[in-house]
Design a protein around this motif. Structure first.
Motif, mmCIF file in Angstrom:
data_model
loop_
_atom_site.group_PDB
_atom_site.id
_atom_site.type_symbol
_atom_site.label_atom_id
_atom_site.label_comp_id
_atom_site.label_asym_id
_atom_site.label_seq_id
_atom_site.Cartn_x
_atom_site.Cartn_y
_atom_site.Cartn_z
ATOM 1 N N LEU A 108 -8.855 12.730 1.939
ATOM 2 C CA LEU A 108 -8.811 11.916 0.725
ATOM 3 C C LEU A 108 -9.655 12.542 -0.380
ATOM 4 C CD1 LEU A 108 -9.151 8.313 2.239
ATOM 5 C CD2 LEU A 108 -7.142 9.254 1.088
ATOM 6 N N THR A 162 -6.383 14.098 -1.980
ATOM 7 C CA THR A 162 -5.690 12.921 -2.497
ATOM 8 C C THR A 162 -6.240 12.463 -3.836
ATOM 9 O OG1 THR A 162 -5.244 12.204 -0.242
ATOM 10 C CG2 THR A 162 -5.009 10.553 -1.974
ATOM 11 N N ARG A 209 -6.186 -0.030 -1.489
ATOM 12 C CA ARG A 209 -5.984 1.214 -0.729
ATOM 13 C C ARG A 209 -6.368 1.026 0.732
ATOM 14 N NH1 ARG A 209 -5.882 5.930 -3.211
ATOM 15 N NH2 ARG A 209 -4.605 7.186 -1.852
#
Length: 436
Positions: free
Chosen positions: A100, A104, A207
């Protein structure tokens, strides 16, 4: 639009093969799918449906598209995917939390630019169509314009899609954070703009627990109370380090799922991606609240997150769908995803028959998204989203499927060897989808 017939081998599920056995599916070696005004009119054996004795004059006289060397199945349903991660699929060398941070978040920051979001949305939908996926539950980014761009592109294609703006008010880069109140206000505006418009539906999208404060999760619960027919879409128990982090951030909660339940986020339209590491009490609460887990095998393997205990969740009565989880997932292809789901079960000493995998990718996915009243199989009156599969798309596939003696064998070979090249055509509401 007048009635049209599509002649091919046709396969669809009527129920879960794990429960109903052979009564769960129908196969017509020489079948006919009849469509009118975007809906299924009839499906059955070609000769039976076209004969004057059993068919109405309008069916017997309808124009027929000849796919006799192909296999038609319902459009695939992806219950967890991230469209903003399209351009980072296959990013090397990290587990979830590092992945992440490294890949991301920098990629998602680009979606502050709506023109970038529009470009990626078009390419993302092209990939879905190319792979035969006709419905998906989709993450956007924290930016409302990312959702606007996605829904606009999906609406133009008449797609049935579910999506939402990410809620993320902590433990993320500053340029990707909102606040609890901002996330609530922006999500509410998006719901009012898009939910129920044409074939589009909205998902409230925190999320995951580490990037939302308790206040933000509670505001997400408020949205579900105000709009009881919207979805909840988030992540759950994917990675052991993630689970430990959640325990530190929410010490008052019994477990990861309890964090969400405390804010009223469980329910019939609540979809939790992954669920690789769930205790029995969490499985029981998921089942009791009719919540859903999206199994994402290629992502779990790619990030080294673990092996999804499908049979355990089924024994608890938890609804399960299948997801690609692009970009941690390594393919847009639900065929390849079905093949990887088989391998995940093999590694646990379990089996996943090909027909059950097809169920998870079609009618099971529709049930997981509470959409089985309108998609998932070819019952009369359902929306005519379907895929035409080429059993000879590659020389290897052609030679291998020629050896298959049953449709179960053929389907398993497709799940093992096929990819987007096997998708000869994708149909949306009975019309062939156009994609680059």
């Amino acid at each position: 639009m007048g009635k049209r017939g599509f002649r091919a081998a046709i396969l669809h599920c009527l129920a879960d093969p794990a429960v109903a056995g052979d009564a769960a599916w129908e196969y017509f070696a020489d079948g006919l799918l009849v469509v009118a005004d975007g809906k299924v009119v009839a499906v059955g054996d070609y000769t039976d449906l076209m004969s004057s004795k059993s068919a109405s004059n309008s069916i017997a006289a309808c124009a027929v598209v000849d796919y006799r060397d192909k296999l038609i199945v319902p459009g695939f349903i992806d219950t967890h995917i991230h469209y903003p991660q399209t351009d980072m699929i296959g990013a090397y060398g990290a587990q979830l939390l590092d992945w992440l941070e490294s890949y991301t978040f920098p990629e998602e920051a680009k979606f502050a630019d709506e023109s970038h979001a529009r470009d990626v949305a078009e390419r993302f939908l092209n990939e879905l169509m190319r792979n035969g996926t006709t419905t998906a539950l989709v993450f956007g980014t924290v930016h409302p314009q990312s959702v606007d761009a996605f829904f606009q592109a999906a609406q133009q294609r008449q797609l049935r899609m579910i999506a939402g703006k990410v809620l993320m008010d902590r433990n993320a880069p500053e340029n990707l954070r909102d606040t609890a109140e901002q996330g609530y206000t922006e999500s509410k505006a998006q719901i009012q703009r898009w939910h129920g418009k044409d074939r589009l539906l909205y998902a409230v999208t925190p999320r995951f627990a580490p990037t939302s404060s308790r206040e933000q999760l509670d505001k997400a619960g408020e949205l579900l109370q105000e709009f009881p027919d919207v979805y909840l879409h988030t992540h759950l128990a994917e990675n052991e380090a993630e689970i430990a982090w959640v325990a530190e951030l929410f010490p008052e909660s019994e477990n990861y799922l309890d964090v969400y339940e405390h804010s009223g986020l469980l329910g019939q339209r609540s979809v939790f991606a992954h669920g690789v590491h769930l205790c029995d009490s969490s499985c029981e609460r998921l089942a009791a609240t009719n919540s859903v887990v999206a199994h994402c095998p290629t992502s779990n393997l790619f990030l080294g997150s673990g092996l999804f205990p499908l049979r355990r969740l089924q024994q608890h009565g938890v609804r399960v769908g299948l997801g690609t989880d692009v970009g941690a997932g390594t393919s847009f292809s639900m065929l390849q995803t079905m093949g990887e789901a088989y391998k995940v079960q093999q590694l646990q000493g379990e089996s996943l028959p090909a027909l059950e995998a097809l169920y998870l990718a079609t009618l099971g996915g529709a049930k997981a998204l509470s959409l089985d009243h309108c998609i998932g199989n070819f019952k009369a009156g359902k929306e005519a989203d379907f895929v035409v599969l080429d059993l000879a798309a590659t020389p290897l596939l052609a030679s291998r499927t020629a050896q298959c003696r049953t449709i179960q064998e053929t389907l398993f070979v497709l799940n093992t060897l096929a990819d987007d090249r096997a998708v000869a055509a994708t149909y949306i509401l009975g019309e062939q989808a156009q994609f680059n």
